[in-house]
Design a protein around this motif. Structure first.
Motif, PDB file in Angstrom:
ATOM      1  N   SER A  85       0.846  -1.198   0.000  1.00 34.57           N
ATOM      2  CA  SER A  85       0.000   0.000   0.000  1.00 34.57           C
ATOM      3  C   SER A  85       0.876   1.240   0.000  1.00 34.57           C
ATOM      4  CB  SER A  85      -0.909  -0.007   1.229  1.00 34.57           C
ATOM      5  OG  SER A  85      -0.150   0.276   2.399  1.00 34.57           O
ATOM      6  N   ARG A 113      -7.650  -1.086   2.747  1.00 33.90           N
ATOM      7  CA  ARG A 113      -6.928  -1.291   4.009  1.00 33.90           C
ATOM      8  C   ARG A 113      -7.902  -1.443   5.182  1.00 33.90           C
ATOM      9  NH1 ARG A 113      -2.877   2.782   5.982  1.00 33.90           N
ATOM     10  NH2 ARG A 113      -2.171   2.845   3.811  1.00 33.90           N
ATOM     11  N   ASP A 133      -3.548   4.759  -1.517  1.00 28.76           N
ATOM     12  CA  ASP A 133      -3.444   3.309  -1.684  1.00 28.76           C
ATOM     13  C   ASP A 133      -3.782   2.908  -3.118  1.00 28.76           C
ATOM     14  OD1 ASP A 133      -2.685   2.927   0.922  1.00 28.76           O
ATOM     15  OD2 ASP A 133      -4.631   2.174   1.614  1.00 28.76           O
TER      16      ASP A 133
END
Length: 646
Positions: free
Chosen positions: A19, A78, A98
């Protein structure tokens, strides 16, 4: 034309992707075409899990794109599913960051030729636009379906007013359920440590929304700057979707090659809609072919805008552009206490000798439909005549000819000095020959009590034909329950209206409608799904329940919505994930502080490892308090219980 070549597909599960944070990796499923050289790739990211609702909803798209030669990825955001980290509120800056990290990782893989597209529906569409606004170098084109760019304005606190059942009902339940649910697939969380840590420590996102009231500065940090998008963008909007006007506005603000598909949909996958389903997979793949491949494609039959005309004699059309440059503004004067009169071409104005006044009714709003809840396959506007009677209604004479409204109706509202209301909800409705009133468009604006300043109330975009002999109605109130939280205490909305039309200049309220001649619209064909594309179920699921009711003794009103969804969480899998949700909103016209929204949800599933799992969630929202609860049972034993209060 020869049919496109199709490839065999393999699925690689739970691939780890870095990420934007060094310590956080994201999890992806990759649908890989069996090709002999690197290929373009397309990616969607979502919070409702690749092993649950997200996978159930989009895997048919993933396989379709892969068969057409695109590596196709579904990524858990996430803090959700198999990804690491903590979940963040919708459209937080890290979500776009991300997305950009995922795009660049994909472009750097040996199986990708460097060209990456991004797409998504709902939260996936939001993330797509947020990522595009950050301009990752390898992102070449995007498709956003039924998405928001301003999560406060269009979901949590609509029009910057305190929100009701939309976010604090359906979304809140799903967030708790999927955050507390263990991995359903055997290889996604082998020892269960990720799940146990998350379920024991997470905070529901609804608490963030509760604490950040309408107008809080944090909401500006969670809005997408459409002007920064530099890649070709395909927008899909539903006229009856909670994010309708957001998608239309995003399209209008884009200064890149772009395409718009706008149909009569609620918040659902367009190809599975019970009304006017369209093969968005086919249109999206055509978009990828156009912008992600080196080969020239034939776009001669393509249309930049494909618009569904609602109302009488509906159908698909393409205008010359959007917003239609051919539109003419037709003005209607708010007359007396209940009339709506067209202003002729000579520009006659009104004399403000009339003041129409209305005391607020907290129960108004439920009959406009559930387009803001949102529900997927039911909730279209009902006959709202009863709500009209409880509001201030101005009705035109019967129309002499059809009227095609294309764009945003605008109310120029002038309030009387007796106004104590702090907002105005304006609705434009179509009144048929039987007297039934159905919503066309809705707008909300804040008011400053005691002033006579002109306030602009802009309604949502629409494309709607009102039939000859029908009438237009402008409905004004200061409540729209359960979409908005009701105003506490008595209030008065006083409207300056024209006593008569004359050549004299007056300060009065008027409605402006963008009108289009039918001759400027060309019929257009849209691709239809080959067959039903919704999730298949091996059990008969209960029908949805939608009840609106009134208690004529207490002066109260209630809305109840029950839904059950179920499908295999794996393609061809044996086990169903079944999710039941019940939402109930109640309000009293005599005591708005007693307003309450209650939601409960229950997910049941057997995992690939053989565990029987039940996850339950409950949310109660009152005037000054929010309570939430989540629990997990595995094989009949309760293993986690959480409570939250704000």
């Amino acid at each position: 034309m020869n049919p496109p070549k199709e490839f065999d597909v393999i699925v690689v599960k739970d691939v780890r992707i870095p990420s934007s944070s060094p310590a956080v990796s994201l999890a992806a499923d990759i649908y890989m075409p069996l090709v002999t050289k690197p290929c373009p790739a397309v990616v969607t990211m979502h919070s409702v899990r690749k092993d649950a609702m997200a996978g159930m909803g989009v895997r048919r798209f993933l396989r379709y794109f892969a068969k057409r030669g695109y590596a196709s990825l579904l990524v858990d955001t996430r803090g959700t599913g198999s990804s690491d980290g903590e979940a963040v509120p919708l459209l937080s800056p890290s979500e776009g960051e991300d997305g950009a990290a995922v795009v660049e990782w994909i472009a750097d893989q040996s199986w990708c030729d460097g060209a990456v597209g991004m797409w998504g529906s709902s939260h996936g569409g939001m993330l797509t636009l947020a990522t595009a606004s950050l301009r990752p170098p390898s992102l070449k084109a995007v498709v956003a379906m039924l998405a928001a760019t301003d999560i406060e304005r269009d979901l949590i606190h609509p029009a910057h007013q305190r929100g009701g059942i939309g976010y604090f009902g359906r979304f809140a339940l799903l967030d708790i359920i999927f955050s507390m649910m263990p991995a359903l697939r055997a290889g996604d969380d082998v020892d269960g440590q990720r799940w146990k840590a998350r379920a024991s420590g997470f905070t529901p996102l609804v608490l963030d929304a509760w604490r950040n009231k309408a107008g809080a500065p944090v909401w500006r940090e969670r809005a997408v700057d459409i002007g920064r998008i530099e890649v070709p963008t395909f927008c899909v909007a539903g006229w009856r979707d909670v994010y309708c006007d957001n998608m239309i506005q995003a399209y209008e603000e884009l200064s890149v090659p772009k395409k718009l598909l706008a149909g009569p949909w609620l918040h659902t996958f367009v190809d599975a809609s019970p009304r006017e389903p369209v093969s968005t997979a086919e249109l999206t793949c055509d978009w990828w072919d156009r912008w992600l491949r080196d080969a020239e494609t034939d776009n001669s039959a393509d249309h930049d805008e494909m618009i569904y005309l609602e109302g009488t004699r509906p159908g698909w059309y393409t205008p010359r552009a959007w917003p239609p440059p051919d539109s003419l503004v037709r003005s209607y004067a708010v007359m007396g206490v209940d009339e709506l009169a067209p202003v002729d071409e000579r520009g006659a104005t009104g004399e403000d000798e009339a003041i129409a006044a209305h005391q607020n009714d907290s129960t108004v709003g439920a009959l406009t439909g559930l387009w803001t809840t949102p529900t997927a396959v039911f909730g279209y506007p009902l006959d709202q005549t009863d709500d009209d009677r409880r509001s201030m209604a101005f009705t035109s004479d019967a129309l002499a000819e059809d009227l095609i409204i294309t764009g945003r109706p605008v109310l120029r509202l002038v309030c009387g000095e007796d106004t104590t209301a702090v907002r105005c909800v304006a609705k434009l409705t179509d009144v048929d020959e039987a007297g039934r009133s159905r919503a066309i468009a809705v707008g909300v604006a804040g008011l400053t009590p005691g002033t006579r300043d002109e306030v602009t109330v802009t309604m949502n975009s629409t494309c709607y034909r009102v039939a000859r002999r029908h009438r237009l109605r402008l409905v004004l109130a200061d409540n729209d329950f359960p979409r908005l939280w009701p105003v506490n205490g008595p209030s008065c909305l006083a409207v300056a209206s024209a006593n008569r039309l004359s050549g004299a200049k007056g300060h009065w309220s008027r409605l402006e409608l963008p009108i289009l001649e039918e001759s400027t619209l060309r019929p257009v064909a849209v691709p239809r799904p080959a067959k039903s594309t919704g999730g298949t179920s091996r059990v008969k699921l209960p029908a949805p329940v939608w009840v609106t009711s009134r208690d004529h003794v207490s002066g109260g009103a209630a809305v109840r919505i029950d839904t059950t969804e179920g499908a295999p969480y794996e393609s061809g899998g044996e086990h169903l994930l079944i999710i039941d949700r019940t939402m109930r909103a109640t309000v009293s016209d005599r005591n708005a502080t007693s307003t309450e929204i209650k939601g409960s949800g229950r997910a049941s599933v057997r995992t690939e490892s053989g565990d029987d799992v039940i996850v339950e969630a409950r949310v109660t929202v009152e005037d000054d308090q929010l309570r939430a609860e989540g629990l997990v049972e595995v094989n009949g034993i309760r293993v986690i219980t959480r409570h939250w209060t704000a």
